[in-house]
Write an enzyme that holds these catalytic residues in place. Sequence first.
Site, mmCIF file in Angstrom:
data_model
loop_
_atom_site.group_PDB
_atom_site.id
_atom_site.type_symbol
_atom_site.label_atom_id
_atom_site.label_comp_id
_atom_site.label_asym_id
_atom_site.label_seq_id
_atom_site.Cartn_x
_atom_site.Cartn_y
_atom_site.Cartn_z
ATOM 1 N N SER A 197 1.070 -1.020 -0.227
ATOM 2 C CA SER A 197 -0.067 0.228 -0.152
ATOM 3 C C SER A 197 0.939 1.102 -0.120
ATOM 4 O O SER A 197 1.607 1.804 -0.581
ATOM 5 C CB SER A 197 -1.205 -0.260 1.340
ATOM 6 O OG SER A 197 -1.707 1.134 1.205
ATOM 7 N N ASP A 292 -9.832 -3.820 -5.109
ATOM 8 C CA ASP A 292 -8.816 -2.892 -4.753
ATOM 9 C C ASP A 292 -9.407 -1.227 -5.277
ATOM 10 O O ASP A 292 -9.820 -1.301 -6.461
ATOM 11 C CB ASP A 292 -8.326 -3.201 -4.155
ATOM 12 C CG ASP A 292 -6.622 -2.626 -3.773
ATOM 13 O OD1 ASP A 292 -7.618 -1.505 -3.095
ATOM 14 O OD2 ASP A 292 -6.307 -2.507 -3.534
ATOM 15 N N HIS A 322 -7.905 -5.157 -1.001
ATOM 16 C CA HIS A 322 -6.486 -4.430 -0.418
ATOM 17 C C HIS A 322 -6.400 -4.520 1.123
ATOM 18 O O HIS A 322 -7.649 -5.537 1.881
ATOM 19 C CB HIS A 322 -6.921 -2.933 -0.488
ATOM 20 C CG HIS A 322 -5.860 -2.326 0.094
ATOM 21 N ND1 HIS A 322 -5.230 -1.857 -1.128
ATOM 22 C CD2 HIS A 322 -5.486 -1.938 0.763
ATOM 23 C CE1 HIS A 322 -3.999 -1.107 -0.062
ATOM 24 N NE2 HIS A 322 -4.414 -0.913 0.818
#
Length: 352
Positions: A197, A292, A322
């Site tokens: 991320s 996501d 995610h």
Amino acid sequence: MSSPRPPVTLRATRSVLRGLARLPAPVIRAVAGRPRRVDGYTLRGDVQAALRLLEVSPGSDAAELTPEQWRAEMETEAWLFGHRPHVASVRDAAVPGPGGDIPVRVYNPRPDRPAPGVVVYFHGGGFVSGSLDTVDPVCRFLARYSGCVVVSVDYRLAPEHAFPCAVEDAVAAFRHVRDHLGDYAAPDAPVAVMGDSAGGNLAAVVCHRTVEDEAGGPDLQVLLTPVVDWSRKARSYTLFAQGYYLTEATMDWYSHHYLREPEQAGHPDASPLLARHLGGLPPAYVLVAAFDVLRDEGLAYAARLEEAGVPVTLRVDEDGTHGDINAMGLSRASRDLVIEVSEAVRDLLVRR
């Protein structure tokens, strides 16, 4: 490195979640509800069931909380969802940075033999949350199944330290490991940068910032569901705006805290997808999740790297969301995914 024993309520919640994951598939599907299908992908039943539970849990969206509250929530979720396998050597240390010493945690799975490489890891959390503890489960798996020494970096967080503080810490940490490689592995061992991320963003930016260093940049970049473009919202933002763990509102909240000025979203140190030149960067392993908000920008970045002649291994987590890699304590599929990524890191570093 050890945390206080969680209260009974949290321990009970973890028992419920892990018990749910062990139920027969038809029971999980009944709890999850009607299968969610988007763009030809079908969300995994255990993920969908867990999302239904999260939707009714207070404090499950950062946009509803203060940074301090969200950081505490992230620590709780790491304890609830993570799994921490044994690693032979785990030690806390520090490396010098532009704002003072940067805490790091070093994992060595086999101190008695040379490692195939060193991985400098940057945690996720939107540049606002996350810590050495929240990413501890992933780093343990990575060290154990790649055989590499892993150096986890606790870079400064926004809003107290907004952009570009995290970038400067990430670059400094990589350069320190590269320039003192003998402290971690063999002096000629390859070095990868890796992150999930926000951490995937930092790993990508480190490659851009160090590609012309006399001592060289990373030998490999591993980007797990990375955020690579703050300047615009791709179609996946519309498809997965809410109900898939990472929401559009949370991303807006992260952006508000990380970037001091809206114009900074267009800076390549914030949005590496906007960099003019990607040639000369190291080989990349890019993981995107089918469900996501960041999916499409991750795919776009992988495509741009390939167009620039960078070797790319693209892996689509076709039934996940995610943060799938952080759910190893709940899902066999998540554990298998992290093991797969870890083995790919080892193979790519050896192949180099």
